[in-house]
Design a protein around this motif. Structure first.
Motif, PDB file in Angstrom:
ATOM      1  N   ALA A  33       0.838  -1.205   0.000  1.00 34.78           N
ATOM      2  CA  ALA A  33       0.000   0.000   0.000  1.00 34.78           C
ATOM      3  C   ALA A  33       0.869   1.249   0.000  1.00 34.78           C
ATOM      4  O   ALA A  33       0.617   2.206  -0.755  1.00 34.78           O
ATOM      5  CB  ALA A  33      -0.926  -0.006   1.205  1.00 34.78           C
ATOM      6  N   ALA A  34       1.924   1.275   0.823  1.00 35.83           N
ATOM      7  CA  ALA A  34       2.813   2.429   0.879  1.00 35.83           C
ATOM      8  C   ALA A  34       3.530   2.637  -0.451  1.00 35.83           C
ATOM      9  O   ALA A  34       3.678   3.775  -0.934  1.00 35.83           O
ATOM     10  CB  ALA A  34       3.826   2.251   2.002  1.00 35.83           C
ATOM     11  N   ALA A  35       3.980   1.541  -1.078  1.00 33.70           N
ATOM     12  CA  ALA A  35       4.681   1.657  -2.355  1.00 33.70           C
ATOM     13  C   ALA A  35       3.755   2.190  -3.450  1.00 33.70           C
ATOM     14  O   ALA A  35       4.169   3.014  -4.282  1.00 33.70           O
ATOM     15  CB  ALA A  35       5.251   0.298  -2.751  1.00 33.70           C
ATOM     16  N   LEU A  36       2.513   1.739  -3.453  1.00 35.18           N
ATOM     17  CA  LEU A  36       1.565   2.216  -4.459  1.00 35.18           C
ATOM     18  C   LEU A  36       1.186   3.671  -4.221  1.00 35.18           C
ATOM     19  O   LEU A  36       1.057   4.459  -5.164  1.00 35.18           O
ATOM     20  CB  LEU A  36       0.320   1.329  -4.445  1.00 35.18           C
ATOM     21  N   ARG A  37       1.015   4.043  -2.957  1.00 34.99           N
ATOM     22  CA  ARG A  37       0.701   5.446  -2.651  1.00 34.99           C
ATOM     23  C   ARG A  37       1.850   6.366  -3.057  1.00 34.99           C
ATOM     24  O   ARG A  37       1.627   7.507  -3.490  1.00 34.99           O
ATOM     25  CB  ARG A  37       0.370   5.593  -1.173  1.00 34.99           C
ATOM     26  N   ALA A  38       3.070   5.867  -2.930  1.00 35.45           N
ATOM     27  CA  ALA A  38       4.227   6.658  -3.352  1.00 35.45           C
ATOM     28  C   ALA A  38       4.211   6.895  -4.857  1.00 35.45           C
ATOM     29  O   ALA A  38       4.842   7.849  -5.338  1.00 35.45           O
ATOM     30  CB  ALA A  38       5.517   5.953  -2.946  1.00 35.45           C
ATOM     31  N   GLN A  39       3.496   6.063  -5.594  1.00 35.71           N
ATOM     32  CA  GLN A  39       3.351   6.251  -7.040  1.00 35.71           C
ATOM     33  C   GLN A  39       2.130   7.101  -7.393  1.00 35.71           C
ATOM     34  O   GLN A  39       1.805   7.268  -8.558  1.00 35.71           O
ATOM     35  CB  GLN A  39       3.230   4.887  -7.732  1.00 35.71           C
ATOM     36  N   GLY A  40       1.466   7.641  -6.369  1.00 38.36           N
ATOM     37  CA  GLY A  40       0.329   8.517  -6.603  1.00 38.36           C
ATOM     38  C   GLY A  40      -1.018   7.823  -6.675  1.00 38.36           C
ATOM     39  O   GLY A  40      -2.025   8.467  -7.000  1.00 38.36           O
ATOM     40  N   ARG A  41      -1.074   6.536  -6.339  1.00 36.60           N
ATOM     41  CA  ARG A  41      -2.345   5.824  -6.379  1.00 36.60           C
ATOM     42  C   ARG A  41      -3.099   5.974  -5.062  1.00 36.60           C
ATOM     43  O   ARG A  41      -2.503   6.048  -3.989  1.00 36.60           O
ATOM     44  CB  ARG A  41      -2.122   4.323  -6.644  1.00 36.60           C
ATOM     45  N   GLN A  42      -4.416   6.014  -5.151  1.00 38.07           N
ATOM     46  CA  GLN A  42      -5.281   5.938  -3.981  1.00 38.07           C
ATOM     47  C   GLN A  42      -5.492   4.459  -3.668  1.00 38.07           C
ATOM     48  O   GLN A  42      -5.834   3.671  -4.555  1.00 38.07           O
ATOM     49  CB  GLN A  42      -6.629   6.612  -4.252  1.00 38.07           C
ATOM     50  N   ARG A  81     -20.739 -10.270  -0.164  1.00 33.73           N
ATOM     51  CA  ARG A  81     -21.675  -9.447  -0.939  1.00 33.73           C
ATOM     52  C   ARG A  81     -21.715  -8.023  -0.389  1.00 33.73           C
ATOM     53  O   ARG A  81     -21.662  -7.043  -1.146  1.00 33.73           O
ATOM     54  CB  ARG A  81     -23.078 -10.063  -0.894  1.00 33.73           C
ATOM     55  N   ASP A  82     -21.796  -7.884   0.931  1.00 38.72           N
ATOM     56  CA  ASP A  82     -21.828  -6.554   1.535  1.00 38.72           C
ATOM     57  C   ASP A  82     -20.509  -5.825   1.303  1.00 38.72           C
ATOM     58  O   ASP A  82     -20.494  -4.619   1.025  1.00 38.72           O
ATOM     59  CB  ASP A  82     -22.103  -6.692   3.032  1.00 38.72           C
ATOM     60  N   HIS A  83     -19.413  -6.559   1.400  1.00 36.58           N
ATOM     61  CA  HIS A  83     -18.080  -5.992   1.183  1.00 36.58           C
ATOM     62  C   HIS A  83     -17.938  -5.454  -0.239  1.00 36.58           C
ATOM     63  O   HIS A  83     -17.446  -4.339  -0.467  1.00 36.58           O
ATOM     64  CB  HIS A  83     -17.052  -7.087   1.452  1.00 36.58           C
ATOM     65  N   LEU A  84     -18.379  -6.234  -1.219  1.00 35.30           N
ATOM     66  CA  LEU A  84     -18.328  -5.785  -2.607  1.00 35.30           C
ATOM     67  C   LEU A  84     -19.191  -4.553  -2.825  1.00 35.30           C
ATOM     68  O   LEU A  84     -18.755  -3.569  -3.436  1.00 35.30           O
ATOM     69  CB  LEU A  84     -18.789  -6.916  -3.538  1.00 35.30           C
ATOM     70  N   ARG A  85     -20.400  -4.612  -2.324  1.00 33.18           N
ATOM     71  CA  ARG A  85     -21.364  -3.530  -2.565  1.00 33.18           C
ATOM     72  C   ARG A  85     -20.939  -2.224  -1.908  1.00 33.18           C
ATOM     73  O   ARG A  85     -21.075  -1.145  -2.502  1.00 33.18           O
ATOM     74  CB  ARG A  85     -22.740  -3.958  -2.041  1.00 33.18           C
ATOM     75  N   CYS A  86     -20.392  -2.305  -0.697  1.00 33.35           N
ATOM     76  CA  CYS A  86     -20.130  -1.098   0.084  1.00 33.35           C
ATOM     77  C   CYS A  86     -18.695  -0.577  -0.039  1.00 33.35           C
ATOM     78  O   CYS A  86     -18.461   0.626   0.170  1.00 33.35           O
ATOM     79  CB  CYS A  86     -20.430  -1.351   1.562  1.00 33.35           C
ATOM     80  N   VAL A  87     -17.742  -1.446  -0.342  1.00 27.15           N
ATOM     81  CA  VAL A  87     -16.335  -1.031  -0.323  1.00 27.15           C
ATOM     82  C   VAL A  87     -15.631  -1.265  -1.654  1.00 27.15           C
ATOM     83  O   VAL A  87     -15.096  -0.337  -2.271  1.00 27.15           O
ATOM     84  CB  VAL A  87     -15.568  -1.766   0.809  1.00 27.15           C
ATOM     85  N   ILE A  88     -15.609  -2.515  -2.114  1.00 22.03           N
ATOM     86  CA  ILE A  88     -14.757  -2.864  -3.252  1.00 22.03           C
ATOM     87  C   ILE A  88     -15.231  -2.236  -4.549  1.00 22.03           C
ATOM     88  O   ILE A  88     -14.446  -1.575  -5.256  1.00 22.03           O
ATOM     89  CB  ILE A  88     -14.657  -4.400  -3.383  1.00 22.03           C
ATOM     90  N   GLU A  89     -16.489  -2.426  -4.905  1.00 22.60           N
ATOM     91  CA  GLU A  89     -16.976  -1.872  -6.174  1.00 22.60           C
ATOM     92  C   GLU A  89     -16.898  -0.338  -6.215  1.00 22.60           C
ATOM     93  O   GLU A  89     -16.441   0.228  -7.212  1.00 22.60           O
ATOM     94  CB  GLU A  89     -18.394  -2.356  -6.462  1.00 22.60           C
ATOM     95  N   PRO A  90     -17.304   0.385  -5.162  1.00 24.53           N
ATOM     96  CA  PRO A  90     -17.148   1.845  -5.204  1.00 24.53           C
ATOM     97  C   PRO A  90     -15.697   2.287  -5.362  1.00 24.53           C
ATOM     98  O   PRO A  90     -15.396   3.246  -6.088  1.00 24.53           O
ATOM     99  CB  PRO A  90     -17.733   2.307  -3.863  1.00 24.53           C
ATOM    100  N   ALA A  91     -14.761   1.590  -4.695  1.00 26.95           N
ATOM    101  CA  ALA A  91     -13.346   1.952  -4.802  1.00 26.95           C
ATOM    102  C   ALA A  91     -12.833   1.732  -6.217  1.00 26.95           C
ATOM    103  O   ALA A  91     -12.113   2.577  -6.779  1.00 26.95           O
ATOM    104  CB  ALA A  91     -12.526   1.148  -3.796  1.00 26.95           C
ATOM    105  N   LEU A  92     -13.176   0.608  -6.823  1.00 31.92           N
ATOM    106  CA  LEU A  92     -12.738   0.338  -8.187  1.00 31.92           C
ATOM    107  C   LEU A  92     -13.346   1.335  -9.169  1.00 31.92           C
ATOM    108  O   LEU A  92     -12.687   1.762 -10.128  1.00 31.92           O
ATOM    109  CB  LEU A  92     -13.103  -1.093  -8.583  1.00 31.92           C
ATOM    110  N   ALA A  93     -14.591   1.732  -8.930  1.00 34.80           N
ATOM    111  CA  ALA A  93     -15.234   2.725  -9.790  1.00 34.80           C
ATOM    112  C   ALA A  93     -14.526   4.074  -9.718  1.00 34.80           C
ATOM    113  O   ALA A  93     -14.510   4.832 -10.700  1.00 34.80           O
ATOM    114  CB  ALA A  93     -16.707   2.867  -9.416  1.00 34.80           C
ATOM    115  N   ARG A  94     -13.940   4.395  -8.567  1.00 31.66           N
ATOM    116  CA  ARG A  94     -13.185   5.652  -8.418  1.00 31.66           C
ATOM    117  C   ARG A  94     -11.795   5.560  -9.046  1.00 31.66           C
ATOM    118  O   ARG A  94     -11.100   6.575  -9.142  1.00 31.66           O
ATOM    119  CB  ARG A  94     -13.012   5.981  -6.925  1.00 31.66           C
ATOM    120  N   GLY A  95     -11.364   4.363  -9.410  1.00 34.04           N
ATOM    121  CA  GLY A  95     -10.021   4.190  -9.932  1.00 34.04           C
ATOM    122  C   GLY A  95      -8.995   3.874  -8.873  1.00 34.04           C
ATOM    123  O   GLY A  95      -7.782   3.949  -9.119  1.00 34.04           O
TER     124      GLY A  95
END
Length: 229
Positions: A33-42, A81-95
């Motif tokens: 996570a730290a390495a990806l954030r250092a590349q400017g990713r959320q 199902r709840d995890h996908l609906r509330c966290v994973i899918e919204p995050a992927l939609a944001r990029g």
């Protein structure tokens, strides 16, 4: 007058960490996570079972309360199902990049191979719980990349014995984890383009180097990241 072109938004990226209990995968999630954030990713770091208030309640039941394999599988997929609906899918939609400690491969390895539960029924539940409207049609959500920390069950048991009081899964006998490890091997064989096998017997820095090299090969990290665990 020339209108400047907008920088195209980066696509979301879904990476899962898999392996038997004691394989050491969790210690690498924050580093990635730290390495990806250092590349400017959320980056969103999450886990299964869990990831939402509802799914965390189900996690407590799964790790502590006795239940049969069907009940176990139903609770796992309800939380997913709840995890996908509330966290994973919204995050992927944001990029965003989503780093998840376990996902569906764990269900097929633990409930399927480990418990001996019917994998055909697990596949039905997988299609029901992981339907992803954003993908169109009847597609289901799979990780883009799965990092599989492969460790012999005897080594994992020794690590767990020295680490903490085991939960309901961690306290299973070694032959259970041998079946789980084979379940992971079968999943990897069925999706070789998605899985990256990491030799988790090595010391932490060497495992990180394997992980970073795999990400660099796919264009998700610079090659130099392998030396910065």
């Amino acid at each position: 007058m020339t209108t400047p072109h907008a920088t195209p938004a980066k696509a979301g990226l879904f990476i899962t960490f898999e392996g038997i209990d004691g394989a050491g995968k969790s210690s690498h999630i924050d580093a990635l996570a730290a390495a990806l954030r250092a590349q400017g990713r959320q980056v969103v770091v999450t886990r299964e079972p869990g990831g939402t208030p509802l799914a965390e309640k189900l996690r407590t039941l799964l790790l502590n309360d006795a239940m049969d394999p069907l009940t176990e599988a139903l609770l796992v997929f309800a939380g997913r199902r709840d995890h996908l609906r509330c966290v994973i899918e919204p995050a992927l939609a944001r990029g965003d990049v989503v780093l998840c400690d376990r996902f569906t491969d764990a269900t097929f390895a633990y409930q399927g191979a480990g418990r001996g539960f019917d994998v055909r029924l697990l596949s039905i539940l997988e299609h029901m719980a992981q339907a992803a409207p954003a993908l169109g049609g009847d597609s289901i959500r799979h990780p883009d990349l799965t990092l599989w920390f492969d460790l012999p069950p005897a080594d994992a048991a020794a690590r767990l014995a020295a680490a903490r009081t085991p939960d309901r899964f961690e306290s299973q006998p070694e032959d259970f984890f041998a079946r789980v490890a084979q379940g992971y091997a079968d999943r990897a064989a069925g999706a070789p383009a998605r899985f990256v096998r990491l030799d988790a017997r090595q010391e932490r820095g060497a495992v990180w180097a394997q992980l970073a090299a795999a990400l660099a090969e796919r264009g998700h990290l610079p090659a130099a990241a392998g030396a910065t665990a």
